[in-house]
Design a protein around this motif. Structure first.
Motif, short mmCIF file in Angstrom:
data_model
loop_
_atom_site.label_atom_id
_atom_site.label_comp_id
_atom_site.label_asym_id
_atom_site.label_seq_id
_atom_site.Cartn_x
_atom_site.Cartn_y
_atom_site.Cartn_z
N ASP A 58 9.13 22.65 36.97
CA ASP A 58 9.40 22.69 38.41
C ASP A 58 8.08 23.14 39.05
OD1 ASP A 58 10.03 23.53 40.98
OD2 ASP A 58 12.00 24.29 40.42
N SER A 71 11.01 20.05 44.67
CA SER A 71 11.79 20.09 45.87
C SER A 71 10.83 19.60 46.95
CB SER A 71 12.25 21.51 46.18
OG SER A 71 12.67 21.58 47.54
N THR A 102 11.55 19.32 49.87
CA THR A 102 11.91 20.13 51.03
C THR A 102 10.79 21.10 51.42
OG1 THR A 102 14.11 20.12 50.02
CG2 THR A 102 13.77 21.66 51.84
N LYS A 103 9.98 21.46 50.44
CA LYS A 103 8.98 22.51 50.65
C LYS A 103 7.69 21.89 51.19
CE LYS A 103 12.32 24.90 49.17
NZ LYS A 103 12.56 25.26 47.78
N GLY A 159 15.90 19.04 46.11
CA GLY A 159 15.20 19.52 44.92
C GLY A 159 16.19 19.82 43.80
N MET A 160 17.35 20.39 44.16
CA MET A 160 18.31 20.73 43.12
C MET A 160 18.92 19.48 42.48
SD MET A 160 17.88 23.75 42.53
CE MET A 160 18.85 23.49 41.05
#
Ligand SMILES: *Cc1c(COP(=O)(O)O)cnc(C)c1O
Length: 394
Positions: free
Chosen positions: A182, A204, A206-207, A85-86
């Motif tokens: 975001d 992200s 990832t979430k 995400g970053m």
């Protein structure tokens, strides 16, 4: 492939690219490169005369499926999948700015996002003003002649404040600036920033997109013109590409995302209501509740509540620690969006690096906890909290 499919259908079928073997599940093309039938074919590919793949840093079939599925869901023309995400946030911001440009950002940001605009960007001569994004007048006041980007997250981490996306987009359009949102906390299911006038959306993955705690990933979505002019070359040459293996995991994550997010939101709503009625709890902040301070904006721009709940204990840090330690089903973790319920104490973990003043500004008190509701049975979660809150004192 239909743009008119409803989200749950897009999540299962969107972007699928079958090989000659007709596999049911998406294939993992774990390859760095591609071969060409002839010198002429290689030349044509490099000239852009066909849209085949060249090198996995630029793009590859499994990543392409993930990007196309995300585009369909988000209603975006184009996307780039990134390693985290970053990497997505950093790319979305830096690819379009140069020394002398100015960013206005809502100060309630995920910690690393705040570092990118507050600490990294100024090293390269990009100025940044952080504001309280809840009030539209603050955005307007912060505008300078060189303002190029507005950056925000909504709902915010961890206090679940919201920003009026359409209002910010209108201001940005008046000065030709781009709005980067975001959208992690809202998920692509509950909020569509592009429809509200924003220009670029980042996640992200990832979430909620993975949602089962396996791998990192991110994605930047926008219109084709912006991506071609800004992100395309940055992405090819600075190398934030996602691994095809992770793209495959995330494609499988997308298949079940609507089911998971629906269950997580239902659980979060039930736990929020339970917490709101408990003696040890001073306040509950939940975007799905009528007592959220910005319930009117939420009703305008979101189609669902949230999988996250923030709540403050009357007993401060000691109570917050005692509750976390007493929970059984819910695990202590700074991650979120997972099938497993996770809880964190922001003041001593995710927001530890902020000054005490900055934490006070953001409403991150020592008694604040942030729950990411999982897909367990809601009654087990409520029983877990009921027991744990008994240890909170007052
Ligand atoms: C987690 C998160 C990020 C960063 O994503 P990574 O995949 O951890 O790099 C950015 N913004 C928000 C709101 C997040 O929750």
């Amino acid at each position: 492939m239909s743009k008119n499919w409803r989200p749950a259908t897009k999540l299962v079928h969107g972007g699928t690219l079958r090989s000659q073997f007709g596999e049911t599940s998406e294939a993992i093309f774990l390859t760095q490169g591609f071969v060409y039938d002839s010198s002429e074919a290689a030349e044509a590919r490099f000239k852009g005369e066909d849209n085949g793949f060249i090198y996995a840093r630029y793009g590859s079939p499994t990543n392409d499926m993930f990007e196309k599925r995300m585009c369909l869901l988000e209603g975006a023309e184009d996307a780039r999948a990134t390693a985290s995400g970053m990497a997505a946030v950093t790319a979305a911001i830096l690819c379009q700015l140069k020394a002398g440009d100015h960013i206005v950002a809502a100060r309630a940001l995920f910690g690393s996002c705040r570092w990118v605009v507050e600490t990294l960007a100024p090293k390269y001569g990009i100025e940044c003003t952080l504001i309280d994004g809840k009030d539209l007048a603050n955005w307007e006041r912060a505008i300078r002649p060189n303002t190029k980007v507005f950056f925000l997250e909504s709902p915010t981490n961890p206090t679940l404040e919201v920003v009026d996306l359409a209002g910010v987009a209108k201001l940005a359009n008046q000065i030709g600036a781009k709005v980067v949102v975001d959208n992690v906390f809202a998920t692509p299911l509950f909020q569509k920033p592009l429809e509200l006038g924003a220009h670029i959306v980042v996640y992200s993955a990832t979430k909620h997109i993975d949602g089962q705690g396996r791998c990192l990933g991110g994605v930047v979505l926008s219109d084709k013109e912006w991506i071609d002019a800004n992100l395309h070359d940055y992405f090819r040459h600075s190398g934030p590409a996602m691994s095809p293996f992770n793209a495959w995991v995330l494609l499988k994550g997308l298949e079940t995302m609507a089911l998971r997010v629906r269950q997580q939101t239902e659980n979060a709503t039930k736990v929020a209501d339970f917490l709101a009625g408990h003696d040890a709890v001073a306040r509950v902040i939940y975007p799905g509740r009528k007592d959220h301070p910005q319930a009117d904006i939420i009703a305008r721009q979101m189609t669902g509540g949230s999988t996250l709940v923030a709540f403050e204990l009357k007993g401060g840090k000691n109570a917050a620690f005692a509750v976390q330690n007493a929970l059984d089903v819910v695990s202590i973790s700074n991650n979120l969006g997972d099938a497993k319920s996770l809880i964190t104490h922001p003041a001593t973990t995710t927001h530890k690096s902020l000054t005490e003043d900055a934490r006070v500004e953001l409403g991150i008190s020592s008694g604040l906890l942030r729950l990411s509701a999982g897909i367990e049975d809601a009654d087990d979660l409520i029983e877990d909290f009921d027991r744990a809150l008994g240890k909170a004192g007052k």
